[in-house]
Write a protein that holds these residues in place. Structure first.
Motif, PDB file in Angstrom:
ATOM      1  N   GLU A 100       0.771  -1.251   0.019  1.00  0.00           N
ATOM      2  CA  GLU A 100       0.152  -0.008   0.007  1.00  0.00           C
ATOM      3  C   GLU A 100       0.873   1.220   0.060  1.00  0.00           C
ATOM      4  O   GLU A 100       0.462   2.340  -0.651  1.00  0.00           O
ATOM      5  CB  GLU A 100      -0.861  -0.037   1.215  1.00  0.00           C
ATOM      6  N   THR A 101       2.165   1.225   0.762  1.00  0.00           N
ATOM      7  CA  THR A 101       2.864   2.302   0.640  1.00  0.00           C
ATOM      8  C   THR A 101       3.904   2.458  -0.515  1.00  0.00           C
ATOM      9  O   THR A 101       4.558   3.529  -0.701  1.00  0.00           O
ATOM     10  CB  THR A 101       3.708   2.232   2.016  1.00  0.00           C
ATOM     11  N   GLY A 102       4.052   1.067  -1.303  1.00  0.00           N
ATOM     12  CA  GLY A 102       5.060   1.136  -2.203  1.00  0.00           C
ATOM     13  C   GLY A 102       6.425   0.926  -1.784  1.00  0.00           C
ATOM     14  O   GLY A 102       7.447   0.802  -2.538  1.00  0.00           O
TER      15      GLY A 102
ATOM     16  N   SER B 220      16.767  -9.933  -6.570  1.00  0.00           N
ATOM     17  CA  SER B 220      15.582 -10.603  -7.199  1.00  0.00           C
ATOM     18  C   SER B 220      14.335 -10.234  -6.413  1.00  0.00           C
ATOM     19  O   SER B 220      13.432 -10.280  -7.204  1.00  0.00           O
ATOM     20  CB  SER B 220      15.909 -12.073  -7.078  1.00  0.00           C
ATOM     21  N   PHE B 221      14.152  -9.929  -5.126  1.00  0.00           N
ATOM     22  CA  PHE B 221      13.105  -9.694  -4.570  1.00  0.00           C
ATOM     23  C   PHE B 221      12.570  -8.201  -5.339  1.00  0.00           C
ATOM     24  O   PHE B 221      11.388  -7.898  -5.488  1.00  0.00           O
ATOM     25  CB  PHE B 221      13.360  -9.562  -3.225  1.00  0.00           C
ATOM     26  N   ALA B 222      13.380  -7.355  -5.624  1.00  0.00           N
ATOM     27  CA  ALA B 222      13.112  -6.002  -5.965  1.00  0.00           C
ATOM     28  C   ALA B 222      12.684  -6.083  -7.489  1.00  0.00           C
ATOM     29  O   ALA B 222      11.873  -5.496  -7.970  1.00  0.00           O
ATOM     30  CB  ALA B 222      14.448  -5.132  -5.988  1.00  0.00           C
ATOM     31  N   LEU B 223      13.274  -6.970  -8.296  1.00  0.00           N
ATOM     32  CA  LEU B 223      12.965  -7.213  -9.644  1.00  0.00           C
ATOM     33  C   LEU B 223      11.553  -7.969  -9.771  1.00  0.00           C
ATOM     34  O   LEU B 223      10.414  -7.423 -10.555  1.00  0.00           O
ATOM     35  CB  LEU B 223      13.790  -8.291 -10.280  1.00  0.00           C
ATOM     36  N   GLY B 224      11.140  -8.859  -8.749  1.00  0.00           N
ATOM     37  CA  GLY B 224       9.665  -9.441  -8.901  1.00  0.00           C
ATOM     38  C   GLY B 224       8.885  -8.359  -8.350  1.00  0.00           C
ATOM     39  O   GLY B 224       7.628  -8.111  -9.055  1.00  0.00           O
TER      40      GLY B 224
ATOM     41  N   SER C  17       9.827   0.245  -4.107  1.00  0.00           N
ATOM     42  CA  SER C  17      11.215   0.578  -3.604  1.00  0.00           C
ATOM     43  C   SER C  17      11.507  -0.416  -2.524  1.00  0.00           C
ATOM     44  O   SER C  17      10.775  -0.866  -2.058  1.00  0.00           O
ATOM     45  CB  SER C  17      11.681   1.986  -3.331  1.00  0.00           C
ATOM     46  N   VAL C  18      12.869  -0.629  -2.344  1.00  0.00           N
ATOM     47  CA  VAL C  18      13.084  -1.626  -1.294  1.00  0.00           C
ATOM     48  C   VAL C  18      14.240  -1.157  -0.508  1.00  0.00           C
ATOM     49  O   VAL C  18      15.391  -0.698  -0.824  1.00  0.00           O
ATOM     50  CB  VAL C  18      13.715  -3.105  -1.982  1.00  0.00           C
ATOM     51  N   LYS C  19      14.219  -1.074   0.956  1.00  0.00           N
ATOM     52  CA  LYS C  19      14.999  -0.686   1.819  1.00  0.00           C
ATOM     53  C   LYS C  19      15.824  -1.803   2.664  1.00  0.00           C
ATOM     54  O   LYS C  19      15.079  -2.927   2.607  1.00  0.00           O
ATOM     55  CB  LYS C  19      14.308   0.287   2.956  1.00  0.00           C
ATOM     56  N   ILE C  20      16.801  -1.742   2.910  1.00  0.00           N
ATOM     57  CA  ILE C  20      17.517  -2.867   3.640  1.00  0.00           C
ATOM     58  C   ILE C  20      18.053  -2.243   4.941  1.00  0.00           C
ATOM     59  O   ILE C  20      18.697  -1.249   4.922  1.00  0.00           O
ATOM     60  CB  ILE C  20      18.765  -3.111   2.894  1.00  0.00           C
ATOM     61  N   VAL C  21      18.137  -3.355   5.684  1.00  0.00           N
ATOM     62  CA  VAL C  21      18.673  -3.180   7.088  1.00  0.00           C
ATOM     63  C   VAL C  21      19.726  -4.529   7.324  1.00  0.00           C
ATOM     64  O   VAL C  21      19.322  -5.539   7.325  1.00  0.00           O
ATOM     65  CB  VAL C  21      18.055  -2.810   8.243  1.00  0.00           C
ATOM     66  N   TRP C  22      20.950  -4.406   7.534  1.00  0.00           N
ATOM     67  CA  TRP C  22      21.867  -5.322   7.727  1.00  0.00           C
ATOM     68  C   TRP C  22      21.970  -5.558   9.071  1.00  0.00           C
ATOM     69  O   TRP C  22      22.134  -4.778  10.218  1.00  0.00           O
ATOM     70  CB  TRP C  22      23.253  -5.221   6.994  1.00  0.00           C
TER      71      TRP C  22
ATOM     72  N   GLU D 111      17.355   0.780  -2.575  1.00  0.00           N
ATOM     73  CA  GLU D 111      17.966   2.071  -1.848  1.00  0.00           C
ATOM     74  C   GLU D 111      19.126   1.744  -1.237  1.00  0.00           C
ATOM     75  O   GLU D 111      19.532   0.651  -0.420  1.00  0.00           O
ATOM     76  CB  GLU D 111      16.930   2.656  -0.855  1.00  0.00           C
ATOM     77  N   GLY D 112      20.166   2.566  -1.209  1.00  0.00           N
ATOM     78  CA  GLY D 112      21.296   2.452  -0.445  1.00  0.00           C
ATOM     79  C   GLY D 112      22.674   1.985  -1.580  1.00  0.00           C
ATOM     80  O   GLY D 112      22.256   1.712  -2.691  1.00  0.00           O
ATOM     81  N   GLN D 113      23.840   1.971  -1.021  1.00  0.00           N
ATOM     82  CA  GLN D 113      24.791   1.547  -1.847  1.00  0.00           C
ATOM     83  C   GLN D 113      25.282   0.113  -1.516  1.00  0.00           C
ATOM     84  O   GLN D 113      25.411  -0.334  -0.128  1.00  0.00           O
ATOM     85  CB  GLN D 113      26.176   2.676  -1.441  1.00  0.00           C
ATOM     86  N   ALA D 114      25.540  -0.597  -2.464  1.00  0.00           N
ATOM     87  CA  ALA D 114      25.901  -1.993  -2.179  1.00  0.00           C
ATOM     88  C   ALA D 114      27.599  -2.101  -1.634  1.00  0.00           C
ATOM     89  O   ALA D 114      28.021  -1.013  -2.066  1.00  0.00           O
ATOM     90  CB  ALA D 114      25.828  -2.788  -3.402  1.00  0.00           C
ATOM     91  N   PRO D 115      27.669  -2.964  -0.930  1.00  0.00           N
ATOM     92  CA  PRO D 115      29.110  -2.970  -0.421  1.00  0.00           C
ATOM     93  C   PRO D 115      30.024  -3.125  -1.501  1.00  0.00           C
ATOM     94  O   PRO D 115      31.347  -2.735  -1.203  1.00  0.00           O
ATOM     95  CB  PRO D 115      29.097  -4.320   0.173  1.00  0.00           C
TER      96      PRO D 115
END
Length: 421
Positions: A211-213, A232-236, A245-250, A415-419
């Protein structure tokens, strides 16, 4: 005592002929004993006869077994065939990165171990050690497994790679299989599941239902496997919602429920309404349930951990590979190969869909599954660009396994910079 007294000589002589008297029972009859002129002599005669009969019986040879019609006269009788020796079970050991009750990664491996026992019965003997950290402890555990007589050892996480190489070199008679690794040796193979296929299918539903995108991923460690799954999650997701859009927390660990809970909470607070994870516990889905959001199970069916939050689970089935490998070790055909199985081989699937998944999303999911099974659909097919706008796959280009195994960037929408960037 029989030969003592006046009649000793006669008794000794009678011992010689007594066997001939035994067939005549009158010498032992009460009438003979009572009416003989010398009762003492009669008793001694009877005793002599009995002694001689006993000696004759003891010295009698056993009668030879009858010769069979096929056995030549005078040849020894054939020896009785000995029962076939009972074959010892194949000893198989598993080293798990987390506890078997994690509800995810190690739980899936242990379910497959139990399936192996059911498949092979007493032909196998399995054991496992859980919560083996990626450290010197891993080498110690793997070495113990080899020393305890296990003929096949499975190490079930990427971080065991160097330790397995070292132990395999010291135990060339033992077969080793390393999950998610890429280095092999004469007695060390690798195996993996195309978990990115499960991630893509989950993303497809997430894009259709957000709902929020904004979607969130709780990520473990920045290796190609995890990068591949996030992308792959983002591509799907963008295949059903191009603006997602996809946010990440490591969390930089595979299994740490408190950290996973904190990461999931942070993602929800930043606007994510649907969560995915590449960690091993059920904490992310449980957090989504608690905070009124949605999420996916990972590695195993996690429906019961958050029934209201649960959309579906990307569940791994290790059983086909474990059964195949054990059978090959048993029949002597095992080779140290690299295996990477997916939907086509029945190693990964998206299961237990929630009732509110839209029909359009269900139909698209079915098409993707069929395409993956038939090899007609490719998740990583260009044009694909990274999140800096650089093209990584040209129009129509299909990524090979070498490309997929070295992913160190984020695709558009993440979102964010890949390692690695």
């Amino acid at each position: 005592n029989i030969v003592r007294g006046r009649h000793g000589a006669a008794i000794i002589n009678l011992l010689t002929i007594a066997p001939f008297l035994v067939p005549f029972p009158s010498i032992l009859s009460p009438r003979f004993l009572m009416n003989h002129p010398s009762k003492r002599l009669a008793l001694k005669l009877a005793a002599a006869a009995l002694a001689a009969a006993t000696l004759a019986a003891c010295g009698k040879k056993e009668e030879a077994a009858p010769q069979s019609a096929e056995q030549p006269a005078g040849s020894p009788a054939p020896a009785a065939s000995a029962p076939a020796p009972r074959q010892e079970p194949l000893k198989v050991a598993f080293a798990y990165i987390g506890p078997v009750g994690d509800g995810g990664w190690s739980f899936a491996h242990d379910n497959a171990r139990k399936a192996v026992e059911k498949e092979f019965g007493d032909k196998v003997q399995t054991s496992y050690v859980e919560s083996v950290p990626v450290s010197a402890d891993a080498e110690r555990v793997l070495r113990d497994m080899a020393q305890q007589g296990n003929q096949l050892v499975f190490g079930t996480t990427f971080g065991y790679m160097e330790q397995m190489l070292k132990v395999a070199a010291d135990f060339p008679q033992v077969k080793f299989e390393h999950a998610t690794g890429y280095k092999t040796a004469a007695n060390l193979g690798t195996y993996d599941t195309r978990t990115y296929e499960g991630a893509y299918m989950a993303g497809l539903l997430a894009g259709a239902m957000t709902e929020t995108g904004t979607l969130g991923v709780v990520a473990s460690v920045p290796i190609p496997e995890v990068m591949r799954n996030i992308n792959s999650f983002a591509l799907g997701a963008r295949s059903t919602n191009p603006k997602a859009s996809v946010k990440i927390v490591w969390v930089n660990e595979w299994f740490n429920p408190p950290k996973e809970t904190e990461a999931a909470t942070a993602l929800i607070n930043s606007g994510a309404d649907i969560l995915m994870q590449n960690t091993d516990s059920s904490a992310v889905l449980q957090t989504a349930e608690k905070l009124g959001k949605r999420g996916f199970g990972w590695d195993s069916d996690m429906t019961h951990y958050g029934p209201k939050a649960h959309i579906a689970s990307a569940a791994i089935n290790w059983t086909p590979f474990y059964v195949k490998t054990i059978r090959e070790v048993m029949d002597g055909t095992w080779k140290p190969e690299r295996h990477w199985w997916g939907v086509k081989e029945g190693a990964i699937d998206l299961v237990s869909l929630a009732e509110d998944v839209p029909e359009s999303a269900r139909a698209r999911l079915a098409e993707v599954k069929e395409g993956l099974k038939a090899g007609a659909f490719h998740i990583w097919q260009g044009p694909i660009a990274d999140n800096t706008g650089k093209q990584v796959l040209a129009e129509g280009q299909v990524a090979d396994d070498a490309f997929l195994g070295g992913i160190n960037f984020f695709v558009e929408g993440v979102e964010g910079q890949a390692p690695g960037q």
